[in-house]
Design a protein around this motif. Structure first.
Motif, PDB file in Angstrom:
ATOM      1  N   TRP A  93       1.095  -0.913  -0.215  1.00 42.39           N
ATOM      2  CA  TRP A  93       0.245   0.371  -0.264  1.00 42.39           C
ATOM      3  C   TRP A  93       0.992   1.190   0.099  1.00 42.39           C
ATOM      4  O   TRP A  93       1.883   0.800   0.845  1.00 42.39           O
ATOM      5  N   ILE A  94       0.658   2.180  -1.303  1.00 45.17           N
ATOM      6  CA  ILE A  94       1.388   3.571  -1.093  1.00 45.17           C
ATOM      7  C   ILE A  94      -0.138   4.790  -0.530  1.00 45.17           C
ATOM      8  O   ILE A  94      -1.495   4.645  -1.444  1.00 45.17           O
ATOM      9  N   GLN A  95       0.237   5.490  -0.194  1.00 47.06           N
ATOM     10  CA  GLN A  95      -1.203   6.484   0.548  1.00 47.06           C
ATOM     11  C   GLN A  95      -0.654   7.735   0.394  1.00 47.06           C
ATOM     12  O   GLN A  95       0.703   7.877   0.590  1.00 47.06           O
ATOM     13  N   ALA A  96      -1.664   9.112  -0.024  1.00 40.91           N
ATOM     14  CA  ALA A  96      -1.143   9.710  -0.422  1.00 40.91           C
ATOM     15  C   ALA A  96      -2.143  11.213   0.344  1.00 40.91           C
ATOM     16  O   ALA A  96      -3.203  10.505   0.073  1.00 40.91           O
ATOM     17  N   CYS A  97      -1.938  12.222   1.258  1.00 47.06           N
ATOM     18  CA  CYS A  97      -2.575  13.127   1.193  1.00 47.06           C
ATOM     19  C   CYS A  97      -2.830  13.973   0.507  1.00 47.06           C
ATOM     20  O   CYS A  97      -2.088  14.405  -0.242  1.00 47.06           O
ATOM     21  N   VAL A 124       1.733  21.235  -5.435  1.00 44.98           N
ATOM     22  CA  VAL A 124       1.850  19.726  -5.642  1.00 44.98           C
ATOM     23  C   VAL A 124       0.244  19.474  -5.230  1.00 44.98           C
ATOM     24  O   VAL A 124      -1.003  19.915  -4.642  1.00 44.98           O
ATOM     25  N   ARG A 125      -0.109  17.825  -5.744  1.00 46.42           N
ATOM     26  CA  ARG A 125      -0.995  17.045  -6.118  1.00 46.42           C
ATOM     27  C   ARG A 125      -1.513  16.554  -4.758  1.00 46.42           C
ATOM     28  O   ARG A 125      -2.506  16.236  -4.185  1.00 46.42           O
ATOM     29  N   ALA A 126      -0.394  16.270  -4.264  1.00 49.99           N
ATOM     30  CA  ALA A 126       0.106  14.803  -3.034  1.00 49.99           C
ATOM     31  C   ALA A 126       0.661  15.532  -2.621  1.00 49.99           C
ATOM     32  O   ALA A 126       1.782  15.651  -2.733  1.00 49.99           O
ATOM     33  N   ILE A 127       1.022  14.808  -0.904  1.00 54.89           N
ATOM     34  CA  ILE A 127       2.133  14.621  -0.382  1.00 54.89           C
ATOM     35  C   ILE A 127       2.072  13.072   0.261  1.00 54.89           C
ATOM     36  O   ILE A 127       1.072  12.475   0.518  1.00 54.89           O
ATOM     37  N   SER A 128       3.212  11.927   0.298  1.00 56.31           N
ATOM     38  CA  SER A 128       3.612  11.067   0.561  1.00 56.31           C
ATOM     39  C   SER A 128       3.328  10.640   2.175  1.00 56.31           C
ATOM     40  O   SER A 128       3.284  11.323   3.402  1.00 56.31           O
ATOM     41  N   ASP A 129       1.857   9.677   2.326  1.00 58.53           N
ATOM     42  CA  ASP A 129       2.186   9.798   3.900  1.00 58.53           C
ATOM     43  C   ASP A 129       2.596   8.315   4.315  1.00 58.53           C
ATOM     44  O   ASP A 129       2.181   7.500   4.809  1.00 58.53           O
ATOM     45  N   SER A 130       3.838   8.309   4.269  1.00 58.82           N
ATOM     46  CA  SER A 130       5.100   7.002   4.221  1.00 58.82           C
ATOM     47  C   SER A 130       4.703   7.373   6.076  1.00 58.82           C
ATOM     48  O   SER A 130       4.859   8.366   6.022  1.00 58.82           O
ATOM     49  N   ASP A 131       5.406   6.039   6.004  1.00 61.06           N
ATOM     50  CA  ASP A 131       5.663   6.020   7.379  1.00 61.06           C
ATOM     51  C   ASP A 131       7.221   7.286   7.708  1.00 61.06           C
ATOM     52  O   ASP A 131       7.578   6.975   9.263  1.00 61.06           O
ATOM     53  N   GLN A 190     -10.090  16.189   5.880  1.00 62.08           N
ATOM     54  CA  GLN A 190      -8.584  15.824   5.172  1.00 62.08           C
ATOM     55  C   GLN A 190      -8.998  14.425   4.273  1.00 62.08           C
ATOM     56  O   GLN A 190      -9.710  13.858   4.715  1.00 62.08           O
ATOM     57  N   SER A 191      -8.189  14.486   2.888  1.00 61.88           N
ATOM     58  CA  SER A 191      -8.701  13.636   1.854  1.00 61.88           C
ATOM     59  C   SER A 191      -7.046  12.794   1.675  1.00 61.88           C
ATOM     60  O   SER A 191      -6.024  13.346   2.030  1.00 61.88           O
ATOM     61  N   PHE A 192      -7.843  11.374   1.268  1.00 61.38           N
ATOM     62  CA  PHE A 192      -6.396  10.619   1.320  1.00 61.38           C
ATOM     63  C   PHE A 192      -6.302   9.181  -0.324  1.00 61.38           C
ATOM     64  O   PHE A 192      -7.801   9.158  -0.130  1.00 61.38           O
ATOM     65  N   THR A 193      -5.659   9.567  -1.004  1.00 57.15           N
ATOM     66  CA  THR A 193      -5.873   8.110  -2.218  1.00 57.15           C
ATOM     67  C   THR A 193      -5.209   7.529  -1.534  1.00 57.15           C
ATOM     68  O   THR A 193      -3.214   7.824  -1.238  1.00 57.15           O
ATOM     69  N   THR A 194      -5.104   5.822  -1.726  1.00 57.80           N
ATOM     70  CA  THR A 194      -4.159   4.701  -1.466  1.00 57.80           C
ATOM     71  C   THR A 194      -4.373   4.205  -2.409  1.00 57.80           C
ATOM     72  O   THR A 194      -5.073   3.874  -2.945  1.00 57.80           O
ATOM     73  N   TRP A 195      -3.203   3.956  -2.610  1.00 56.71           N
ATOM     74  CA  TRP A 195      -3.064   2.408  -4.022  1.00 56.71           C
ATOM     75  C   TRP A 195      -2.469   0.743  -3.565  1.00 56.71           C
ATOM     76  O   TRP A 195      -1.695   1.294  -2.524  1.00 56.71           O
TER      77      TRP A 195
END
Length: 284
Positions: A93-97, A124-131, A190-195
């Motif tokens: 899983w990769i997630q971005a705010c 930017v359109r998204a920021i990484s939500d990695s650990d 807050q909105s997220f996209t998760t791939w």
């Protein structure tokens, strides 16, 4: 003699052509055989939910209010085809705010806000939500599985992740020497996209398997004049909207793949009713 020489040359050229063509076919077959394709990766039991429970407010501390949102949870069972080459694939899983509003209002004095400046300004359109360690992945425990080729059989496994908010908000104005509680409202959206992604770590080839969109909203009214333990109450909808699994694949923006992550990029601002804004906590 000249004719014999010509015939021999023609035969030599034909032999070379045939050999090269045949080798080309063999190489082509080998390339196609070893290439992992989207249609060969099986995803089943895909699940994306937000727990059907309200946000919990904690008023145990005279310094901060805490709230705990329900969990977003995603999981999937994967069958990965055999990997015939010396390649390493990671599935996870990769997630971005993709959007953030987080305001804490202190009556008519002003408000503090957690902000992602690059996102706020549309850079930017998204920021990484990695650990913050396992880029580009959300985490590296249940969130990913690594398969080291060559493998002779299909690989079966589960990847899962969860996410929620559990922050602290000061009762008093964060830039004040006073401990007087003045907090009147907390608003967060807050909105997220998760791939779900399969990534060849050798070639950096990405195969997108699924895209999920989700959103978390919090609205809390606070009466700072009341005793600790009875000041805050939830406003708005009690339960969160459920995540959406998209029918189309959405590409991953470059900023969702690397540094900085949202925790390192965010800034705490103090925005007074009168006077210029102040940076309380700068980005890391």
């Amino acid at each position: 003699a000249e004719q014999r020489h010509s015939a021999a040359l023609t035969w030599l050229l034909l032999t070379i052509t045939f050999t090269c063509t045949a080798m080309g076919c063999i190489q082509s077959i080998a390339c196609n055989k070893s290439r992992i394709k989207r249609e060969n990766i099986v995803v089943y039991d895909l699940s994306a939910t937000i727990d059907h429970c309200p946000t919990i407010i904690e008023e145990n501390s005279p310094i901060v209010l805490r709230y705990k949102t329900p969990y977003f949870k995603a999981s999937a069972r994967i069958v990965m085809p055999p990997i015939p080459r010396n390649e390493t694939w990671v599935v996870g899983w990769i997630q971005a705010c993709t959007q953030m509003e987080f305001y804490n209002t202190y009556g008519d004095v002003g408000m503090s806000s957690w902000e992602l400046p690059q996102l706020r300004e549309g850079l930017v359109r998204a920021i990484s939500d990695s650990d913050g360690v396992s880029y580009p992945w959300y985490g590296n425990t249940t969130e990913t599985v690594t398969i080291v080729g060559p493998t002779s059989k299909p690989s079966r496994f589960v990847v899962s992740m969860n996410d929620n908010f559990y922050p602290s908000v000061t009762w008093a104005v964060p830039v004040s020497e006073s401990n007087t509680p003045l907090l009147t409202n907390i608003k967060r959206d807050q909105s997220f996209t998760t791939w779900l992604v399969a990534l060849n770590t050798t070639s950096r080839e990405k195969i997108l398997l699924h895209t999920i969109k989700w959103r978390m909203r919090v609205d809390i009214a606070v009466d700072p004049s009341l005793p600790l333990g009875s000041r805050a109450r939830l406003l708005g909808q009690v339960h969160q909207d459920q995540p959406r699994v998209l029918t189309r694949m959405e590409p991953i923006p470059p900023n969702a793949m690397g540094r900085p992550n949202a925790n390192d990029a965010q800034v705490l601002m103090w925005r007074p009713r009168r006077g210029p804004p102040l940076v309380v906590i700068p980005p890391k």
